[in-house]
Design an enzyme around this catalytic site. Structure first.
Site, PDB file in Angstrom:
ATOM      1  N   HIS A 142       0.974  -0.951   0.175  1.00 26.20           N
ATOM      2  CA  HIS A 142       0.476  -0.033   0.293  1.00 26.20           C
ATOM      3  C   HIS A 142       1.129   1.314  -0.006  1.00 26.20           C
ATOM      4  O   HIS A 142       0.660   2.405  -1.119  1.00 26.20           O
ATOM      5  CB  HIS A 142      -0.775  -0.188   1.340  1.00 26.20           C
ATOM      6  N   GLU A 143       2.183   1.392   0.688  1.00 29.02           N
ATOM      7  CA  GLU A 143       2.865   2.429   1.512  1.00 29.02           C
ATOM      8  C   GLU A 143       3.858   2.923  -0.479  1.00 29.02           C
ATOM      9  O   GLU A 143       3.868   3.698  -0.877  1.00 29.02           O
ATOM     10  CB  GLU A 143       4.194   2.428   2.293  1.00 29.02           C
TER      11      GLU A 143
END
Length: 148
Positions: free
Chosen positions: A119-120
């Site tokens: 996600h990051e």
């Protein structure tokens, strides 16, 4: 970034700062810093803290097996709820420079940690979680995918 994540998960801090949203990961571009940097902080089911400050993180391998958060993903940069499953690799190997240990590292993340890392890292590429949701069938089940 790491300090924000820690504070955002502290119940006493949240009582005093109702405008703060809790998070487990943050990418530098989310706070207006044009750097390839992410911070991750969460405690697992055994109450063990996991924290990383990664510079130039890149995924060098990923499993074929998929996983997803049953409750759906959220994001500190996205105020609106986007319902649907975000399928990600269950296991990823990430190479980066870790500011906390001050050396080049290679981490293998699985399950929840793998979801957070992906996600990051997506943020560093301008990708948001809802870009992964199937627009025609947001709750489509992928056979063999692990619900977390």
């Amino acid at each position: 970034m790491l300090e924000y994540l820690k504070l955002s998960q502290d119940e006493e801090f949240l009582k005093k700062h109702s405008n703060v949203r809790s998070g487990v990961g943050l990418a530098a571009p989310q706070i207006g810093i044009n750097k390839q940097m992410i911070a991750i902080y969460f405690t697992d089911e055994k109450n063990v803290a996991h924290q990383y400050c990664l510079i130039n993180p890149r995924i060098v391998s990923e499993s074929i097996k998929k996983c997803y958060l049953e409750s759906g993903e959220g994001c500190l940069s996205v105020d609106k709820e986007h319902k649907g499953y975000v399928y990600r690799a269950y296991k990823v190997t990430v190479k980066a420079y870790d500011l906390l240990v001050k050396e080049n590292v290679e981490y293998v993340f699985t399950g929840f940690a793998a979801i957070v890392a992906q996600h990051e890292i997506d943020h560093l590429k301008g990708i948001l979680f809802y870009d992964h949701i199937d627009k025609t069938n947001p709750f489509k089940k992928i056979p063999g995918a692990i619900a977390i």
